[in-house]
Design an enzyme around this catalytic site. Structure first.
Site: not given
Length: 406
Positions: A193, A195
């Site tokens: 991922d 953020d």
């Protein structure tokens, strides 16, 4: 009839001791069944299980060798029942329990000992993966990590992990438990991922701040967390509030994004070790591409902002990359690269990462909220992103050795 003997030797370590003991065993006609040796602060500890098919005074031969070599040597008879029990236990599945923290309090050993005993697990081996603590007692470089090898009959792994998570929270220690298998050292794909995982920010929040609509976007996020909106609905609604944002702001934010602790070191070693790396993000390709250029990711998959005449339109190109899409991409990349899912690692912090984490051979919740940590099989909260290397099983000394030889 075969006689089995456990040889236990201890004393100040010197070159040639293994050779001397080996010669004494060879003269006695012993067969080597198992062996383990370690040296700590110059003290040698060796245990060897041997088999003898004829009557011989092994004890006298070993005692004489020990006197010559400066070792205290014991020869312990092993009964047929004990040997049979040892053989059965050695066939039980092995679990790997990893302790990670800036410092490891000694009390955690007692707690882990009680936890493993409660679940009928034997601690076979404990060894350190991290570097040594500095002489001044400061935090070890890249944190402290100890790995324990456990064996036992069928274990309720979910119950064990749940108790380990609670225990770790009490002591400020990450406790990861994974099943040992041939795949552990043969992972080949790592998907991240972006953020709050690769960067210490949520990009959509940064864009909203610069556009003066942060409170509006936060309100939509809150509604989604209450279950009033699904991910795609909330994402579209938040994006609409960014309409009219100048494209130049994207470049400014990209250049100032703070990287997550340890991400640069992790990426250097993953590339050296031949891993394929990918970003699978519900954020935006504009920023994922920036990280790809900076850190060397092999591929990126994220949401594409629609920009017209230098302005953000408030829309993204379909399909929106949501939790289901992340999990699908993980599978598709693995298949394309000729890998099985057991060879994949996924790292993320949010609820929309859980499906991806569940599909991966090793799913890691990184600095995640409690709900995500509880649902993920493994989590890291006390160290930087490079602690992923410990969960794969790499020693810091080995990684430093690779860097030194280059």
């Amino acid at each position: 009839m075969t006689r089995r003997v456990l040889i236990r030797a201890t004393g100040a370590a010197h070159p040639g001791q293994l050779a001397g003991l080996g010669r004494a065993l060879a003269r006695s006609g012993a067969r080597l069944l198992d062996i383990n040796q370690s040296v700590t602060f110059g003290i040698l500890s060796l245990e060897a299980l041997v088999g003898l098919d004829h009557d011989v005074d092994l004890e006298t031969a070993l005692s004489a060798a020990g006197d010559t070599l400066g070792l205290d040597v014991q020869a312990i008879q092993v009964s047929a029942e004990d040997y049979q029990r040892w053989s059965i236990e050695a066939g039980h599945p092995r679990l790997i329990l990893t302790l990670l923290a800036p410092h490891l309090p000694a009390g955690i050993l007692a707690e882990v000992g009680c936890l493993t005993a409660e679940h009928g697990l034997t601690v076979e081996l404990i060894h350190r993966l991290s570097g040594r603590e500095p002489l001044d007692g400061g935090v070890p470089p890249y944190g402290a990590c100890v790995e324990c090898w456990l064996r036992g009959e069928e274990v309720d792994l979910e119950a064990l992990r749940e108790k380990a998570l609670a225990l770790g929270a009490m002591h400020g220690v990450d406790i990861a438990i994974q099943e040992d298998s041939i795949w552990r050292r043969h992972r080949r794909l790592v998907c991240f991922d972006m953020d709050s995982t690769l960067i210490q920010a949520e990009v959509i929040d940064e864009l909203a701040r610069r556009h003066g609509v942060y409170d509006d976007v936060a309100a939509v996020t809150e509604r989604a967390m209450r279950g009033e909106l699904d991910f795609q609905q909330s994402f579209r609604e938040r994006m609409a509030k960014l309409k009219g944002l100048d494209e130049a702001v994207l470049a400014e934010i990209a250049e100032s994004l703070p990287l997550m602790d340890g991400v640069e070191r992790l990426m250097v070693h993953l590339k050296r070790l031949g891993y394929r790396t990918a970003i699978l993000s519900g954020g935006f390709t504009y920023f994922a591409r920036h990280l790809q250029q900076k850190l060397g990711f092999d591929e990126i998959h994220a949401n594409e902002l629609v920009i017209e005449n230098g302005k953000v339109t408030g829309e993204v190109r379909e399909p929106i990359l949501d939790a289901e899409r992340k999990a699908t991409l993980l599978r598709e990349i693995a298949e394309r690269e000729g890998l099985c899912l057991e060879q994949t690692i996924a790292v993320g912090d949010g609820a929309n990462d859980l499906k991806m984490l569940a599909n991966a051979g090793l799913g890691i919740a990184f600095r995640a909220k409690p709900l995500v940590r509880q649902q993920a099989s493994h989590s890291i909260s006390t160290l930087g992103l490079d602690a992923v290397l410990y969960l794969i099983g790499y020693r810091q000394a080995d990684l430093d050795g690779i860097a030194t030889r280059e």
